[in-house]
Design a protein around this motif. Structure first.
Motif, PDB file in Angstrom:
ATOM      1  N   LEU A 177      26.166  47.371  -5.263  1.00  0.00           N
ATOM      2  CA  LEU A 177      26.074  47.491  -6.714  1.00  0.00           C
ATOM      3  C   LEU A 177      25.949  48.970  -7.052  1.00  0.00           C
ATOM      4  O   LEU A 177      25.001  49.631  -6.622  1.00  0.00           O
ATOM      5  CB  LEU A 177      24.868  46.723  -7.254  1.00  0.00           C
ATOM      6  CG  LEU A 177      24.823  45.224  -6.929  1.00  0.00           C
ATOM      7  CD1 LEU A 177      23.545  44.608  -7.461  1.00  0.00           C
ATOM      8  CD2 LEU A 177      26.027  44.520  -7.502  1.00  0.00           C
ATOM      9  N   SER A 199      21.966  35.093  -7.693  1.00  0.00           N
ATOM     10  CA  SER A 199      21.750  35.558  -9.062  1.00  0.00           C
ATOM     11  C   SER A 199      20.677  36.637  -8.976  1.00  0.00           C
ATOM     12  O   SER A 199      19.524  36.360  -8.619  1.00  0.00           O
ATOM     13  CB  SER A 199      21.303  34.410  -9.971  1.00  0.00           C
ATOM     14  OG  SER A 199      21.066  34.886 -11.275  1.00  0.00           O
ATOM     15  N   PHE A 244      20.560  45.497 -14.622  1.00  0.00           N
ATOM     16  CA  PHE A 244      21.784  44.748 -14.342  1.00  0.00           C
ATOM     17  C   PHE A 244      21.428  43.307 -14.001  1.00  0.00           C
ATOM     18  O   PHE A 244      20.380  43.024 -13.416  1.00  0.00           O
ATOM     19  CB  PHE A 244      22.629  45.390 -13.231  1.00  0.00           C
ATOM     20  CG  PHE A 244      21.986  45.385 -11.879  1.00  0.00           C
ATOM     21  CD1 PHE A 244      22.117  44.307 -11.018  1.00  0.00           C
ATOM     22  CD2 PHE A 244      21.262  46.480 -11.441  1.00  0.00           C
ATOM     23  CE1 PHE A 244      21.539  44.309  -9.764  1.00  0.00           C
ATOM     24  CE2 PHE A 244      20.681  46.491 -10.183  1.00  0.00           C
ATOM     25  CZ  PHE A 244      20.823  45.410  -9.351  1.00  0.00           C
ATOM     26  N   ASN A 245      22.280  42.415 -14.398  1.00  0.00           N
ATOM     27  CA  ASN A 245      22.159  40.983 -14.132  1.00  0.00           C
ATOM     28  C   ASN A 245      23.443  40.550 -13.437  1.00  0.00           C
ATOM     29  O   ASN A 245      24.495  40.468 -14.061  1.00  0.00           O
ATOM     30  CB  ASN A 245      21.950  40.212 -15.433  1.00  0.00           C
ATOM     31  CG  ASN A 245      21.559  38.766 -15.179  1.00  0.00           C
ATOM     32  OD1 ASN A 245      21.526  38.312 -14.041  1.00  0.00           O
ATOM     33  ND2 ASN A 245      21.271  38.038 -16.229  1.00  0.00           N
ATOM     34  N   GLN A 246      23.359  40.317 -12.142  1.00  0.00           N
ATOM     35  CA  GLN A 246      24.547  40.110 -11.303  1.00  0.00           C
ATOM     36  C   GLN A 246      24.527  38.709 -10.716  1.00  0.00           C
ATOM     37  O   GLN A 246      23.505  38.247 -10.207  1.00  0.00           O
ATOM     38  CB  GLN A 246      24.559  41.147 -10.161  1.00  0.00           C
ATOM     39  CG  GLN A 246      25.694  40.965  -9.172  1.00  0.00           C
ATOM     40  CD  GLN A 246      26.956  41.653  -9.636  1.00  0.00           C
ATOM     41  OE1 GLN A 246      26.916  42.516 -10.492  1.00  0.00           O
ATOM     42  NE2 GLN A 246      28.076  41.271  -9.046  1.00  0.00           N
ATOM     43  N   ARG A 247      25.666  38.030 -10.774  1.00  0.00           N
ATOM     44  CA  ARG A 247      25.825  36.740 -10.113  1.00  0.00           C
ATOM     45  C   ARG A 247      27.076  36.810  -9.249  1.00  0.00           C
ATOM     46  O   ARG A 247      28.153  37.126  -9.746  1.00  0.00           O
ATOM     47  CB  ARG A 247      25.958  35.608 -11.142  1.00  0.00           C
ATOM     48  CG  ARG A 247      24.736  35.458 -12.034  1.00  0.00           C
ATOM     49  CD  ARG A 247      24.950  34.467 -13.142  1.00  0.00           C
ATOM     50  NE  ARG A 247      23.880  34.529 -14.122  1.00  0.00           N
ATOM     51  CZ  ARG A 247      23.862  33.835 -15.253  1.00  0.00           C
ATOM     52  NH1 ARG A 247      24.862  33.022 -15.534  1.00  0.00           N
ATOM     53  NH2 ARG A 247      22.859  33.964 -16.097  1.00  0.00           N
ATOM     54  N   SER A 248      26.905  36.543  -7.975  1.00  0.00           N
ATOM     55  CA  SER A 248      28.029  36.705  -7.054  1.00  0.00           C
ATOM     56  C   SER A 248      27.860  35.771  -5.874  1.00  0.00           C
ATOM     57  O   SER A 248      26.797  35.173  -5.664  1.00  0.00           O
ATOM     58  CB  SER A 248      28.119  38.158  -6.573  1.00  0.00           C
ATOM     59  OG  SER A 248      26.904  38.555  -5.966  1.00  0.00           O
ATOM     60  N   ASN A 297      18.710  39.893 -10.756  1.00  0.00           N
ATOM     61  CA  ASN A 297      18.344  40.657 -11.950  1.00  0.00           C
ATOM     62  C   ASN A 297      17.435  41.791 -11.505  1.00  0.00           C
ATOM     63  O   ASN A 297      16.383  41.555 -10.919  1.00  0.00           O
ATOM     64  CB  ASN A 297      17.634  39.775 -12.972  1.00  0.00           C
ATOM     65  CG  ASN A 297      17.205  40.552 -14.194  1.00  0.00           C
ATOM     66  OD1 ASN A 297      16.048  40.948 -14.296  1.00  0.00           O
ATOM     67  ND2 ASN A 297      18.112  40.794 -15.109  1.00  0.00           N
TER      68      ASN A 297
END
Length: 521
Positions: free
Chosen positions: A475, A430, A461-465, A432
């Motif tokens: 990104l 996660s 950006f707030n990315q969960r991968s 941010n």
């Protein structure tokens, strides 16, 4: 003639400028910069090699030496005596006394307070006294300790287990807080550009996305271990010493010990997160952004595979790697002749479309399920407001004007919050991130009361991968278009100068590479 002279002057000025660019000082400076880049790359390569995973099989030449600890404490000789025991549902005290009698007339049997000697046990055994004691302990659930002249039986044992966690609870928030806009005056996670005494209005202020939680390991341990204890068991949690103490039956204490061992192994896992922020100034031929087909073609003949979704790459994977890569062929099973790291291949492909450079390259070491923070910022002061106050003087004096200046502080840069979850060879991330730059200060107001207005460009950006250890997450899509104009003078004459306009089309690419480190913290 006038136009001819103007062109001659401009030609001479251009010639002098080009000659200065190739001066010995300029060439020496370029050479020093190149040397520093080479040395920096070598140091990073050595640092990357230090986190190389340990191979599953180690072969050492030489004689084999068993390093298993051996107790040198002498055991009583009567433990080797032969004994025969047969009984069906007889009291525990009968078997313990029978074993003591078969060992030696002087051997005593002692019981712990709370042990029930009347509990029934069935045994059919023939062998040594040591084996009989072990079998009786297994049948009854009790434990024993032996001295030269006594056998001490215990129904309850006490053990203390260390927990791999810091005292207290841990709160975290990854993402934008409800009602916290980009121009918030307070410092919060998910708000990099902090501007004091300066507010903005954004229609997306009411929209937010975050991941918040409270990690209370001690509460979880207390609830879980309590379920493992018998009705007579007791548990004490000590946050000051980061340990728990359990008093219960041996089988229950053994179960708690296995749980604490697995918990410590999970809490002690570490992941090294390598972050690279690339800034790409695109040429005029790429006004629509980066052409990722060129990037994909650049990886065809390399030891890496670029995974694309709808034409946009999302990750870089090392071919033949078994986990633990760092974007370099030295990690995993990759061709030995290929020494080019994946990010260098990416940079070369990006340079075909403009000018790419590494703006920032931080690294952070995170524990499992613990938030790691990378913060690289720049603080700039400015005049936020000016308040003029007129104070009346005497009859012969004029009014006195005093000015009160209120300063402001603008903080821009990179703030990155990373929350990893390690599961086997995969890392659930996660992320941010907030990127902000200062585009200069505008001015407002009369000459004697002019204030400064900051112009800030922000990228959030707030990315969960989910990504495998050693793979690189890409990104992209953070584009910025700027138009600038300017005028130049030559010999205080505007006619000898010129006017120019420039359009800058840039895009930010963020590379995130998590590497699971072997061993424990």
């Amino acid at each position: 003639m006038i136009m001819l002279k103007k062109w001659i002057v401009l030609f001479l000025a251009t010639a002098f400028t080009l000659a200065a660019c190739h001066s010995p000082v300029y060439n020496q400076t370029e050479g020093n910069i190149a040397d520093v880049k080479i040395k920096s790359a070598d140091v990073r390569k050595k640092a990357d090699n230090k986190v190389k995973p340990t191979p599953p099989l180690l072969v050492k030449q030489g004689l084999y030496v068993d390093t298993t600890p051996i107790s040198i404490k002498r055991r009583p000789g009567w433990l080797s005596n032969h004994i025969v025991i047969r009984g069906d549902k007889l009291p525990f005290s009968y078997y313990s006394q029978l074993i003591a009698a078969g060992a030696n007339k002087n051997v005593l049997t002692k019981y712990q307070v709370g042990l029930d000697p009347a509990s029934t046990v069935s045994i059919n055994y023939s062998g040594t006294i040591s084996g009989a004691l072990d079998l009786l302990a297994a049948k009854s659930g009790y434990v024993y300790s032996v001295t030269n002249s006594a056998v001490y039986w215990q129904a309850f044992i006490t053990r203390t287990f260390d927990v791999a966690f810091m005292p207290g609870d841990s709160d975290y928030l990854v993402g934008k807080k409800s009602g916290a806009g980009a121009g918030a005056s307070t410092s919060q996670q998910g708000s990099t550009a902090q501007v004091s005494n300066y507010t903005t209005s954004d229609t997306s202020d009411s929209e937010y996305s975050n991941l918040s939680g409270k990690i209370s390991i001690w509460k979880d341990i207390k609830e879980t271990v309590s379920q493992m204890l018998s009705p007579d068991g007791k548990l004490t949690v000590s946050q000051s010493s980061t340990a728990i103490t359990v008093r219960d039956r041996p089988t229950n204490v053994q179960l708690v010990g296995q749980y604490i061992y697995n918990l410590n192994s999970n809490l002690s896992k570490q992941v090294l997160v390598k972050v690279q922020v690339l800034e790409v100034n695109l040429s005029n031929a790429y006004n629509y952004g980066i052409d990722w087909s060129i990037i994909t073609n650049a990886f065809h003949n390399s030891s890496f595979q670029i995974n694309a979704d709808y034409g946009t790459p999302v990750a870089i994977t090392a071919l033949g790697a078994t986990g633990g890569t760092l974007g370099t062929p030295s990690f995993g099973t990759i061709r030995a002749n290929d020494k080019i790291p994946s990010y260098q291949i990416l940079l070369k492909a990006l340079n075909q479309q403009g000018k790419a450079s590494v703006v920032s390259e931080p690294r952070v070491l995170c524990l499992n399920n613990q938030v790691g923070v990378v913060r690289i910022v720049k603080s700039e002061g400015y005049v936020a407001s000016i308040q003029n106050t007129a104070q009346p003087g005497t009859a012969s004096d004029t009014n006195t004007v005093t000015s009160q200046v209120t300063p402001g502080m603008l903080i821009t840069g990179l703030t990155l919050y990373i929350l990893p979850k390690i599961l086997n060879d995969r890392v659930y991330l996660s992320v941010n991130a907030d990127l902000s730059t200062n585009n200069g200060f505008g001015r407002f107001g009369p000459t004697n009361s002019e204030i400064q207005l900051p112009n800030v460009t922000e990228k959030h950006f707030n990315q969960r991968s989910m990504i495998k250890s050693g793979d690189t997450l890409i990104l992209s899509g953070f584009k910025q278009l700027a138009n600038t104009t300017g005028a130049a003078q030559f010999l205080t004459s505007q006619a000898l100068g010129g006017k120019a306009a420039q359009q800058v089309n840039s895009e930010t690419v963020v590379l995130i590479t998590p590497i699971i480190l072997n061993g424990t913290a």
